[in-house]
Design a protein around this motif. Sequence first.
Motif, PDB file in Angstrom:
ATOM      1  N   MET A   1       0.880  -1.223   0.212  1.00 25.06           N
ATOM      2  CA  MET A   1      -0.007  -0.017   0.025  1.00 25.06           C
ATOM      3  C   MET A   1       1.035   1.213   0.188  1.00 25.06           C
ATOM      4  O   MET A   1       1.667   1.396   0.847  1.00 25.06           O
ATOM      5  N   SER A   2       0.794   2.281  -1.058  1.00 22.95           N
ATOM      6  CA  SER A   2       1.584   3.290  -1.029  1.00 22.95           C
ATOM      7  C   SER A   2       0.763   4.545  -0.511  1.00 22.95           C
ATOM      8  O   SER A   2      -0.240   4.292   0.241  1.00 22.95           O
ATOM      9  N   ASN A   3       1.204   5.984  -0.521  1.00 18.09           N
ATOM     10  CA  ASN A   3       0.850   7.032  -0.138  1.00 18.09           C
ATOM     11  C   ASN A   3      -0.766   6.895  -0.214  1.00 18.09           C
ATOM     12  O   ASN A   3      -1.241   7.148  -1.442  1.00 18.09           O
ATOM     13  N   VAL A   4      -1.473   6.915   0.917  1.00 15.44           N
ATOM     14  CA  VAL A   4      -2.963   7.052   0.717  1.00 15.44           C
ATOM     15  C   VAL A   4      -3.364   8.248   0.554  1.00 15.44           C
ATOM     16  O   VAL A   4      -4.569   8.397   0.176  1.00 15.44           O
ATOM     17  N   PHE A   5      -2.661   9.559   0.766  1.00 13.50           N
ATOM     18  CA  PHE A   5      -2.853  10.884   0.492  1.00 13.50           C
ATOM     19  C   PHE A   5      -2.332  11.437  -0.884  1.00 13.50           C
ATOM     20  O   PHE A   5      -2.029  12.529  -0.723  1.00 13.50           O
ATOM     21  N   LYS A   6      -2.166  10.305  -1.816  1.00  9.23           N
ATOM     22  CA  LYS A   6      -1.332  10.656  -2.929  1.00  9.23           C
ATOM     23  C   LYS A   6      -2.473  11.669  -3.869  1.00  9.23           C
ATOM     24  O   LYS A   6      -2.019  12.569  -4.503  1.00  9.23           O
ATOM     25  N   ALA A   7      -3.728  11.665  -3.770  1.00  2.64           N
ATOM     26  CA  ALA A   7      -4.572  12.438  -4.473  1.00  2.64           C
ATOM     27  C   ALA A   7      -5.567  13.108  -3.650  1.00  2.64           C
ATOM     28  O   ALA A   7      -5.427  12.991  -2.374  1.00  2.64           O
ATOM     29  N   GLU A   8      -6.065  14.150  -4.185  1.00  8.54           N
ATOM     30  CA  GLU A   8      -7.045  14.941  -3.268  1.00  8.54           C
ATOM     31  C   GLU A   8      -8.086  14.111  -2.547  1.00  8.54           C
ATOM     32  O   GLU A   8      -8.634  13.477  -3.677  1.00  8.54           O
ATOM     33  N   SER A   9      -8.689  14.309  -1.614  1.00 12.63           N
ATOM     34  CA  SER A   9      -9.422  13.545  -0.914  1.00 12.63           C
ATOM     35  C   SER A   9     -10.682  14.295  -0.282  1.00 12.63           C
ATOM     36  O   SER A   9     -10.131  15.344   0.087  1.00 12.63           O
TER      37      SER A   9
ATOM     38  N   GLY B   1       4.761   9.963  -5.122  1.00 12.20           N
ATOM     39  CA  GLY B   1       6.169   9.582  -4.794  1.00 12.20           C
ATOM     40  C   GLY B   1       6.163   7.988  -4.561  1.00 12.20           C
ATOM     41  O   GLY B   1       5.403   7.365  -4.304  1.00 12.20           O
ATOM     42  N   ALA B   2       7.502   7.939  -4.455  1.00  7.80           N
ATOM     43  CA  ALA B   2       8.035   6.284  -4.474  1.00  7.80           C
ATOM     44  C   ALA B   2       8.069   5.933  -2.973  1.00  7.80           C
ATOM     45  O   ALA B   2       8.018   6.593  -2.096  1.00  7.80           O
ATOM     46  N   ASP B   3       8.037   4.526  -2.816  1.00  9.71           N
ATOM     47  CA  ASP B   3       8.271   4.072  -1.473  1.00  9.71           C
ATOM     48  C   ASP B   3       9.791   3.980  -1.118  1.00  9.71           C
ATOM     49  O   ASP B   3      10.622   4.320  -2.077  1.00  9.71           O
TER      50      ASP B   3
ATOM     51  N   MET C   1      10.273   0.341   2.957  1.00 12.52           N
ATOM     52  CA  MET C   1       9.278   1.099   3.557  1.00 12.52           C
ATOM     53  C   MET C   1       8.197   1.502   2.720  1.00 12.52           C
ATOM     54  O   MET C   1       8.487   2.293   2.014  1.00 12.52           O
ATOM     55  N   ALA C   2       6.788   1.282   2.851  1.00 16.61           N
ATOM     56  CA  ALA C   2       5.736   1.998   2.359  1.00 16.61           C
ATOM     57  C   ALA C   2       5.532   3.357   2.905  1.00 16.61           C
ATOM     58  O   ALA C   2       5.203   3.487   3.986  1.00 16.61           O
ATOM     59  N   VAL C   3       5.514   4.210   1.931  1.00 20.08           N
ATOM     60  CA  VAL C   3       5.177   5.558   2.487  1.00 20.08           C
ATOM     61  C   VAL C   3       3.725   5.854   2.276  1.00 20.08           C
ATOM     62  O   VAL C   3       3.113   5.761   1.519  1.00 20.08           O
ATOM     63  N   LEU C   4       3.209   6.078   3.641  1.00 20.80           N
ATOM     64  CA  LEU C   4       1.667   6.461   3.602  1.00 20.80           C
ATOM     65  C   LEU C   4       1.322   7.966   3.780  1.00 20.80           C
ATOM     66  O   LEU C   4       0.338   8.576   3.349  1.00 20.80           O
ATOM     67  N   HIS C   5       2.195   8.563   4.182  1.00 21.32           N
ATOM     68  CA  HIS C   5       2.116  10.207   4.303  1.00 21.32           C
ATOM     69  C   HIS C   5       3.449  10.881   4.202  1.00 21.32           C
ATOM     70  O   HIS C   5       4.366  10.660   4.909  1.00 21.32           O
TER      71      HIS C   5
END
Length: 788
Positions: free
Chosen positions: A1-9, A117-119, A174-178
């Motif tokens: 699971m990558s950045n959960v805030f990569k797009a506008e929510s 972005g990448a992990d 490491m998976a980057v979430l934020h």
Amino acid sequence: MSNVFKAESKITTQSILGKADVKRLRSQLMEEFPLLTKKMLDKVLRVKEETDVHLLKCSNGTHLYVPGDGPAAFFDDGFGAVFPTLFTLWMLPSIIPELVTHGPVSKFLLPKERGAGADMMLPGVIVPDGGLGKFAAGQKRCIRVEGNDAPFAVGKMLVSSDEVAKTGMKGKGMAVLHVYRDSLWSYGGRKVPNDGFLADEIAASSGTGAAAGEDEDEDEDDEEDDEPRKGERRSGERRSGEARASGPVEAVGEMDPDALMEYCFWAAFKTTCTDSELPLTADKFYLNHMQPARPAGQPTLDAKKTSYKQVGKFIKHMHKQKWCNVRDVKNIITILSVDRSSAAYEAFELLGTSAAKAKEEVSAAGAAGGAREEAKDEPLRTKPPVVTDLWQPNSYTKPLFEAVGKKDKSATYTLGEAHAALEQYIRTKLVLGGAHSDDADGGAGGEGGPAASATGGDGASASAEGPPEVCGFLRYAAGMPSAEAAAAADALATEGFDSVAALQAGSLNAAELSKLGVPEAYAAPLANVLAGNAPDVVRAWLVSSGGVADDATAVQIAAALAADGFDSLGALAVGALTVDELQTYGAGATTANAIVDAIATLKLLDGTPTPPPAPSAGGSVGTGLPDFDPAAVPLDELLLNALVKLAGGAKKGTTFATHMSLAELKASLKERMTAFHRVEVQGEAPSIRKGALKPISIEMKRAAGHNKTHVSGLESFCISPQAVSDALKVKLGCTTAVLKLPGNNTKDVEVLLQGHCVNEVCDYLRDVYCIEKQWIELKLKESKRSNT
């Protein structure tokens, strides 16, 4: 699971947690983060009567815990795991373990113009002297840059320390979430912790910045309680003497409002506002970039207290100084670009930054901006799309294709393949199968039947022993003489192989075919045909027909012919290749002439009979292939139903033709198939859609006194409308939008651009996606001219 805030929510629901819920949340946080003390937690999640803790549910499935009017303090990733936000870590950096990386690596982790972005990759981690310590997969960690105490990313480990010990520092770690500059950072106020947080990179910090000193009013006695509990040290933690919070702010006098306004303008472009975010309206630039860039210890940034009184007038003033380029439409000021090569930009220094370091930051920001400019014009494809018209059998023509073994109901065919299937049916079922020879009155055409139309060829196939269908198949597929084909067909029939379908189902190899009566010279080619290896038949025929002297040359020529679609004897017969054309496939002049003479015996569609070969000892005909008259193809019931009759039955007394020309049958076949098209582009899977391919439409319209350019049909060429909209917004400096096309039955969208951008869009599609003019349809309104 990558950045959960990569797009506008979007915030879908909002509620206030009760006291019991807040206590439960605090207990959960204290349990999940052992280094978090109550005093530390009070700094970010206070439990006071006047402070409410809001629970925000987002459209991406995450939950945000927001205390009062401040930024989000913690977030739930949607799977029950709670993580601290960057705003919390900038205040309490020691509550979770960290990974340290180099400054240039941060470029890859920060969100890009067109995606997240990448992990974190393990090769980019700086391993301290004591190692990374013992950790398990899923452990929560933050990432910071060497020389900068403020973390810029939060996530969880994808590997354990045991796996790292076995495989080394390889792969994702490491998976980057934020991460800094994602949508959660924007929602929290776009704060910048120190001067090392630049637009496209995190660099070493001198300890000053816009966010420094914001918590100076906190009680000093809390510092003792903020120390980690005894015996609990995180892996890779630095010496306790090193401060993790931002350093002291350089003593600077209070700026006057005008000077503060100008400082925040340049600081915004130096730290957070990149060229990819332009064009940007003045109010959004002021709110999202200038205000967060206010240095600590300075008064609140307020445009009304300046001599300009309004943000728009200040931006216009900067435009007059030629430091930025703006557009004013109906009092809406939009910043289009900033001159990063100007003397004012190069001379600007962030507070607490040395001149040498400022120069490095200027060059880095300029390089980042230049790299982005180059990336915009960089072609994403180097080859134009390949478009192929396809057809799919419908209820009329499906039985015809099933009769020749094409039973996939969802398959699509080129027009040549569809015509080949029709010709295959005519040869194997009508001419070779003898379906009309035994029952002349039973044909579709009535008296005389289709048999009367069979012209030329050898009569041996009708009178030969063995199943006529198998006999004809042996002659046509393997080039066997009629006498040997009849004998082999009879031998195969005695073993139960009395049809071509039975032969294909038997999956016989060359040895088995020889045992069943097929001559050894033809057993291997026949086995290859049954296995689907038709080019081997061409090779064998080139040698057996006398066209090519040796097998090695035949292999070369057959491979070259197969690459262009001449992979069967039928294709060679239809192709009518000339001597010059055969020489392009590797045949010498003498060999090419010999092949042309041999192909002359395979011409099945020109209406001329094959040259009569010498009779064999049994009186049967030699190696010629059967032909038929293309001007009078016999019709059976299947062809009538597929290509002639209409659904719903016919009136009594209606008679149908017994013969039709091959051209008429091909035209009827095309009409009774469903049109499709296939688009193949570089780097994408082929796209198959129903109907004929529609070109990209670029239409110029005028509405409310403004020119607007509409671009639709991009999806047909595997082009993302959103990517085009984002790129043209930056490239042309105009407002863009992606809108759904009208209609309930369409899922396609169009790109809307403000202004007359027809030529620019055409050039962009040509340079970036290799879309040629033939695939672009321009819809321009003709100017009204009076007739004089």
